[in-house]
Scaffold this active site. Structure first.
Site, short mmCIF file in Angstrom:
data_model
loop_
_atom_site.label_atom_id
_atom_site.label_comp_id
_atom_site.label_asym_id
_atom_site.label_seq_id
_atom_site.Cartn_x
_atom_site.Cartn_y
_atom_site.Cartn_z
N SER A 139 0.87 -1.19 0.00
CA SER A 139 0.00 0.00 0.00
C SER A 139 0.90 1.23 0.00
O SER A 139 2.08 1.14 0.39
CB SER A 139 -0.85 0.00 1.29
OG SER A 139 -1.47 1.23 1.49
N TYR A 152 -2.41 -1.45 10.46
CA TYR A 152 -2.35 -1.58 8.99
C TYR A 152 -1.00 -1.07 8.48
O TYR A 152 -0.35 -1.72 7.65
CB TYR A 152 -3.50 -0.76 8.40
CG TYR A 152 -3.68 -0.88 6.90
CD1 TYR A 152 -4.46 -1.91 6.36
CD2 TYR A 152 -3.11 0.03 6.02
CE1 TYR A 152 -4.66 -2.02 4.99
CE2 TYR A 152 -3.30 -0.07 4.65
CZ TYR A 152 -4.08 -1.10 4.14
OH TYR A 152 -4.27 -1.20 2.78
P1 NAD Z 1 -11.55 -6.01 -0.08
O1 NAD Z 1 -12.19 -5.88 1.26
O2 NAD Z 1 -12.38 -5.82 -1.30
O3 NAD Z 1 -10.81 -7.39 -0.23
C1 NAD Z 1 -10.16 -8.01 0.82
C2 NAD Z 1 -10.07 -9.47 0.48
O4 NAD Z 1 -9.43 -10.15 1.55
C3 NAD Z 1 -11.44 -10.12 0.28
O5 NAD Z 1 -11.39 -10.99 -0.82
C4 NAD Z 1 -11.64 -10.90 1.57
O6 NAD Z 1 -12.44 -12.06 1.38
C5 NAD Z 1 -10.21 -11.27 1.88
N1 NAD Z 1 -10.01 -11.62 3.28
C6 NAD Z 1 -10.23 -10.86 4.38
N2 NAD Z 1 -9.96 -11.57 5.48
C7 NAD Z 1 -9.54 -12.79 5.06
C8 NAD Z 1 -9.12 -13.97 5.73
N3 NAD Z 1 -9.09 -14.05 7.07
N4 NAD Z 1 -8.80 -15.04 5.00
C9 NAD Z 1 -8.86 -15.01 3.63
N5 NAD Z 1 -9.24 -13.92 2.95
C10 NAD Z 1 -9.58 -12.83 3.67
O7 NAD Z 1 -10.34 -4.98 -0.05
P2 NAD Z 1 -9.29 -4.52 -1.16
O8 NAD Z 1 -9.29 -3.05 -1.13
O9 NAD Z 1 -9.47 -5.23 -2.42
O10 NAD Z 1 -7.94 -4.97 -0.45
C11 NAD Z 1 -7.09 -5.95 -0.98
C12 NAD Z 1 -5.65 -5.65 -0.56
O11 NAD Z 1 -5.26 -4.41 -1.16
C13 NAD Z 1 -5.47 -5.50 0.94
O12 NAD Z 1 -4.24 -6.09 1.33
C14 NAD Z 1 -5.41 -4.00 1.11
O13 NAD Z 1 -4.68 -3.63 2.24
C15 NAD Z 1 -4.70 -3.60 -0.17
N6 NAD Z 1 -4.87 -2.18 -0.52
C16 NAD Z 1 -6.12 -1.68 -0.77
C17 NAD Z 1 -6.23 -0.33 -1.11
C18 NAD Z 1 -7.56 0.30 -1.44
O14 NAD Z 1 -7.61 1.53 -1.56
N7 NAD Z 1 -8.60 -0.45 -1.63
C19 NAD Z 1 -5.09 0.49 -1.16
C20 NAD Z 1 -3.86 -0.08 -0.88
C21 NAD Z 1 -3.76 -1.42 -0.56
#
Ligand code: NAD
Length: 257
Positions: A139, A152
């Site tokens: 991130s 986080y």
């Molecule tokens: P999201 O909530 O859409 O997806 C999260 C995913 O993780 C889901 O598929 C969920 O089922 C899975 N998950 C959660 N807990 C779990 C567990 N215990 N076991 C297995 N799977 C689990 O969120 P996202 O935004 O797509 O985030 C995905 C990644 O991207 C994360 O690591 C997040 O930190 C990172 N990220 C997101 C953003 C953003 O702006 N959305 C920015 C930077 C980084």
């Protein structure tokens, strides 16, 4: 770029960035393994539809990324691990002196320790296959900080450090390890933060997106899951064979500030 014949395991991939990355890797020809801890009919259908759309083999494997043994089981059950995308992640926002200890533990387990377990289980398979790519979804918060996100930000800085270490341990092999550092992407993880923030600042949800969430993103646009997926495909390409141990920001200029 064809990833035909490669198997990609994407943790936490039944929504958001993980699902977007799975689609882009499949579009490039990779067989994919989707994962979450939910194991619903919808999860299995997502894999079925994705496989049909891109003409690849797509499977869903349940594993809870907060549990080390389940992380390792995911890799073993997949049977092959050419591309490992460590993506599963959760968020919780609170000042550090009010941060619930169980939320801290869950975030460190899911956002950081899971990648330790999957990488430890996946590397021997990559070595056996003579090729491998570890792509960690970190991130902008792996490179910078914001208040109220101590767990986080600690996990994301941790995964950037782990990425560098894995890269050094595999430097002489045809394996790379890199981290993608997205800025804000409009996924369920971000959308879930909007209503509370709107209440807190007495703003509409649209104002929260523009003035609060995208405040630090100079482009004033969300990155898309397709852009994160496209970056992952690039990191799996031959052009990226000498790119290892680094971070690629997809953040509309956030970390240039
Ligand atoms: P999201 O909530 O859409 O997806 C999260 C995913 O993780 C889901 O598929 C969920 O089922 C899975 N998950 C959660 N807990 C779990 C567990 N215990 N076991 C297995 N799977 C689990 O969120 P996202 O935004 O797509 O985030 C995905 C990644 O991207 C994360 O690591 C997040 O930190 C990172 N990220 C997101 C953003 C953003 O702006 N959305 C920015 C930077 C980084």
């Amino acid at each position: 770029m064809s990833l035909k014949g490669k198997t990609a395991i994407i943790t936490g991939s039944n929504s958001g960035i993980g699902l977007g990355v799975a689609h882009e890797l499949a579009r490039a020809g990779a067989d994919v393994v989707l994962n979450s801890f939910t194991d619903t009919d919808e999860d299995h259908k997502l894999a079925e539809d994705l496989g049909r759309e891109h003409g690849v083999t797509a499977r869903y494997i349940k594993a809870d990324m907060s549990k080390g043994e389940e992380c390792r089981h995911l890799i073993e059950a997949a049977g092959a691990c050419d591309i490992l995308v460590n993506n599963a992640g959760i968020q919780h926002v609170a000042p550090i002196d009010e941060f619930p200890a169980e939320k801290w533990d869950a975030i460190i387990a899911i956002n950081l320790s899971s990648a330790f377990h999957t990488t430890a289980a996946g590397l021997p398979m990559m070595r056996k296959a003579g090729w491998g790519r570890v792509v960690n979804i970190a991130s902008a918060h792996g490179l910078t900080a914001s208040p109220y996100k101590s767990a986080y930000i600690s996990a994301k800085h941790g995964i950037v450090g782990m990425t560098k270490t894995v890269a050094l341990e595999t430097a002489k092999e045809p394996i790379t390890a890199n981290a993608i550092c997205p800025g804000y992407v409009l996924t369920p993880l971000v959308e879930s933060q909007i209503p509370d923030t709107a209440k807190k600042y007495d703003m509409s949800e649209e104002e929260v997106k523009e003035k609060v969430i995208l405040e630090r993103q100079p482009s004033k646009e969300f990155a898309t899951v397709e852009q994160i997926g496209g970056t992952a495909v690039f990191l799996c390409s031959d052009a990226a064979a000498q790119i290892t141990g680094t971070t690629i920001s997809v953040d509309g200029g956030w970390t240039a500030l």
